[in-house]
Design a protein around this motif. Structure first.
Motif, mmCIF file in Angstrom:
data_model
loop_
_atom_site.group_PDB
_atom_site.id
_atom_site.type_symbol
_atom_site.label_atom_id
_atom_site.label_comp_id
_atom_site.label_asym_id
_atom_site.label_seq_id
_atom_site.Cartn_x
_atom_site.Cartn_y
_atom_site.Cartn_z
ATOM 1 N N TYR A 84 15.158 129.899 16.508
ATOM 2 C CA TYR A 84 15.742 131.079 17.134
ATOM 3 C C TYR A 84 16.937 131.502 16.298
ATOM 4 O O TYR A 84 17.766 130.666 15.942
ATOM 5 C CB TYR A 84 16.202 130.781 18.564
ATOM 6 C CG TYR A 84 15.097 130.428 19.507
ATOM 7 C CD1 TYR A 84 14.639 129.122 19.617
ATOM 8 C CD2 TYR A 84 14.520 131.405 20.319
ATOM 9 C CE1 TYR A 84 13.621 128.796 20.494
ATOM 10 C CE2 TYR A 84 13.500 131.080 21.202
ATOM 11 C CZ TYR A 84 13.058 129.785 21.287
ATOM 12 O OH TYR A 84 12.047 129.462 22.156
ATOM 13 N N TYR A 126 20.072 134.586 15.477
ATOM 14 C CA TYR A 126 20.893 135.602 16.125
ATOM 15 C C TYR A 126 21.843 136.224 15.106
ATOM 16 O O TYR A 126 22.239 135.578 14.143
ATOM 17 C CB TYR A 126 21.763 134.980 17.233
ATOM 18 C CG TYR A 126 21.012 134.130 18.225
ATOM 19 C CD1 TYR A 126 20.720 132.797 17.939
ATOM 20 C CD2 TYR A 126 20.592 134.643 19.447
ATOM 21 C CE1 TYR A 126 20.032 132.004 18.837
ATOM 22 C CE2 TYR A 126 19.907 133.854 20.364
ATOM 23 C CZ TYR A 126 19.628 132.543 20.049
ATOM 24 O OH TYR A 126 18.941 131.749 20.948
ATOM 25 N N ARG A 148 19.404 128.209 16.520
ATOM 26 C CA ARG A 148 19.213 126.991 17.305
ATOM 27 C C ARG A 148 17.766 126.543 17.166
ATOM 28 O O ARG A 148 16.891 127.335 16.793
ATOM 29 C CB ARG A 148 19.569 127.213 18.772
ATOM 30 C CG ARG A 148 18.640 128.163 19.519
ATOM 31 C CD ARG A 148 19.038 128.172 20.984
ATOM 32 N NE ARG A 148 18.216 129.079 21.783
ATOM 33 C CZ ARG A 148 17.101 128.740 22.416
ATOM 34 N NH1 ARG A 148 16.651 127.501 22.346
ATOM 35 N NH2 ARG A 148 16.429 129.616 23.131
ATOM 36 N N TYR A 151 19.741 124.172 23.218
ATOM 37 C CA TYR A 151 20.371 125.488 23.313
ATOM 38 C C TYR A 151 21.665 125.589 22.517
ATOM 39 O O TYR A 151 22.348 126.591 22.566
ATOM 40 C CB TYR A 151 20.602 125.852 24.780
ATOM 41 C CG TYR A 151 19.348 126.296 25.474
ATOM 42 C CD1 TYR A 151 18.460 125.385 26.028
ATOM 43 C CD2 TYR A 151 19.042 127.650 25.556
ATOM 44 C CE1 TYR A 151 17.299 125.813 26.646
ATOM 45 C CE2 TYR A 151 17.886 128.086 26.179
ATOM 46 C CZ TYR A 151 17.018 127.163 26.722
ATOM 47 O OH TYR A 151 15.867 127.591 27.329
ATOM 48 N N GLU A 152 22.000 124.540 21.759
ATOM 49 C CA GLU A 152 23.224 124.570 20.967
ATOM 50 C C GLU A 152 23.060 125.565 19.828
ATOM 51 O O GLU A 152 22.157 125.424 19.007
ATOM 52 C CB GLU A 152 23.536 123.178 20.407
ATOM 53 C CG GLU A 152 23.834 122.161 21.487
ATOM 54 C CD GLU A 152 24.102 120.776 20.943
ATOM 55 O OE1 GLU A 152 24.398 119.878 21.748
ATOM 56 O OE2 GLU A 152 24.017 120.586 19.711
ATOM 57 N N GLN A 153 23.937 126.551 19.797
ATOM 58 C CA GLN A 153 23.885 127.567 18.740
ATOM 59 C C GLN A 153 24.934 127.255 17.685
ATOM 60 O O GLN A 153 26.108 127.086 18.000
ATOM 61 C CB GLN A 153 24.156 128.965 19.310
ATOM 62 C CG GLN A 153 22.953 129.578 19.976
ATOM 63 C CD GLN A 153 23.166 131.033 20.324
ATOM 64 O OE1 GLN A 153 23.787 131.797 19.583
ATOM 65 N NE2 GLN A 153 22.623 131.431 21.473
ATOM 66 N N TYR A 154 24.480 127.257 16.441
ATOM 67 C CA TYR A 154 25.369 126.978 15.316
ATOM 68 C C TYR A 154 25.549 128.242 14.499
ATOM 69 O O TYR A 154 24.575 128.908 14.154
ATOM 70 C CB TYR A 154 24.807 125.838 14.464
ATOM 71 C CG TYR A 154 24.843 124.528 15.199
ATOM 72 C CD1 TYR A 154 23.789 124.137 16.015
ATOM 73 C CD2 TYR A 154 25.958 123.696 15.106
ATOM 74 C CE1 TYR A 154 23.839 122.938 16.724
ATOM 75 C CE2 TYR A 154 26.025 122.501 15.806
ATOM 76 C CZ TYR A 154 24.964 122.132 16.609
ATOM 77 O OH TYR A 154 25.031 120.964 17.306
ATOM 78 N N PHE A 155 26.794 128.531 14.214
ATOM 79 C CA PHE A 155 27.154 129.766 13.538
ATOM 80 C C PHE A 155 27.427 129.541 12.064
ATOM 81 O O PHE A 155 27.894 128.470 11.657
ATOM 82 C CB PHE A 155 28.414 130.362 14.171
ATOM 83 C CG PHE A 155 28.165 131.078 15.466
ATOM 84 C CD1 PHE A 155 27.783 130.380 16.601
ATOM 85 C CD2 PHE A 155 28.321 132.457 15.544
ATOM 86 C CE1 PHE A 155 27.546 131.047 17.796
ATOM 87 C CE2 PHE A 155 28.100 133.128 16.746
ATOM 88 C CZ PHE A 155 27.705 132.419 17.863
ATOM 89 N N GLY A 156 27.181 130.582 11.287
ATOM 90 C CA GLY A 156 27.572 130.583 9.887
ATOM 91 C C GLY A 156 29.027 130.985 9.736
ATOM 92 O O GLY A 156 29.679 131.351 10.722
ATOM 93 N N PRO A 157 29.535 130.977 8.499
ATOM 94 C CA PRO A 157 30.938 131.289 8.255
ATOM 95 C C PRO A 157 31.254 132.777 8.337
ATOM 96 O O PRO A 157 32.424 133.160 8.379
ATOM 97 C CB PRO A 157 31.176 130.760 6.835
ATOM 98 C CG PRO A 157 29.832 130.820 6.204
ATOM 99 C CD PRO A 157 28.832 130.544 7.280
ATOM 100 N N PHE A 188 28.277 137.500 12.027
ATOM 101 C CA PHE A 188 27.913 136.089 12.068
ATOM 102 C C PHE A 188 26.423 135.931 12.342
ATOM 103 O O PHE A 188 25.865 136.574 13.222
ATOM 104 C CB PHE A 188 28.663 135.358 13.185
ATOM 105 C CG PHE A 188 30.152 135.303 13.013
ATOM 106 C CD1 PHE A 188 30.985 136.080 13.798
ATOM 107 C CD2 PHE A 188 30.723 134.460 12.070
ATOM 108 C CE1 PHE A 188 32.360 136.027 13.650
ATOM 109 C CE2 PHE A 188 32.104 134.398 11.908
ATOM 110 C CZ PHE A 188 32.922 135.186 12.701
#
Lengths: 113, 112
Positions: A31, A33, A95, A100-106, A91
């Motif tokens: 997934y 975003y 996941r 459901y943990e969403q990890y973001f880029g810099p 951004f």
């Protein structure tokens, strides 16, 4: 530890120009975003993407925006004709299927002049 | 529409002190996320809470979600300068793909 990467880190463009922001998500993520954060404001959801199609999009994500996953690793956000108000930090996030943990880029800082 | 309110907006603490940041939702949360952001940088995932009454800890940071799943707190014990930054709470409001809404953030400064 795997990380989300985004390029470029900073993009300056003139109003009316097209820009493509690139993201390489974590390899097992399914997934994806895009969010944006205008300076001093909240982080806002733009679009979610799953199984090679848009799942949901916000009111911000109008016809000027598009997303694509051109190959198995990249995830892109295109703005066709940039406006001054598109200036923001963009951004990418992702996941995997089960968490459901969403990890973001810099982020990519987009400046439209 | 659903809103997330964070308090306080900013916080200055002496190194070694404990502190708490709150996040309140106008509606029941499907998931509550805590992130840390340094100015002009990306969001670093801290914790996610899903169940009413749930509590998670990582190093000196503890997050709790209340039983009604409308309020969460983030507690830092014995703060250090490395804890300084902007803490954001995000919420899954039940969209089909888990897209998040965010609060305005709490800016934390830790004085050595």
């Amino acid at each position: 530890e795997p990380e989300v990467t985004q390029t470029p880190s900073h993009q300056v463009t003139q109003m009316g120009q097209e820009v493509i922001l690139r993201c390489v998500p974590i390899s097992n993520h399914l997934y994806f975003y895009w969010y944006r954060q205008i300076l001093g404001q909240k982080v806002e959801f733009l679009v979610s993407f799953y199984n090679n199609e848009i799942s949901e999009k916000s009111e911000i994500f109008d016809d000027q925006f598009s997303v694509e996953r051109p190959d198995g690793s990249n995830f892109t956000l295109k703005i066709r004709s940039t406006k001054l108000e598109d200036s923001a930090m963009y951004f990418c996030a992702g996941r995997d299927y089960s968490s459901y943990e969403q990890y973001f880029g810099p982020g990519t800082r987009l400046t439209v002049t | 529409s659903q809103e997330l309110e964070q308090s306080p907006q900013s916080l200055i603490v002496q190194e070694g002190k404990n502190l708490t940041i709150n996040c309140t939702s106008s509606k029941t949360l499907y998931g509550l996320y805590w992130y840390k952001q340094k100015y002009g940088e990306g969001l670093i995932f801290l914790m996610m809470l899903q169940k009413g009454g749930e509590e998670k800890s990582h190093e000196k940071i503890t997050a709790k979600l209340d039983e009604k799943k409308q309020q969460s707190s983030l507690h830092i014990t014995a703060s250090q300068p490395s804890h300084a930054g902007i803490y954001l709470c995000g919420a899954d409001i039940g969209g089909s793909q888990g897209n998040l809404i965010f609060g305005k953030g709490t800016k934390l400064s830790v004085k050595p």
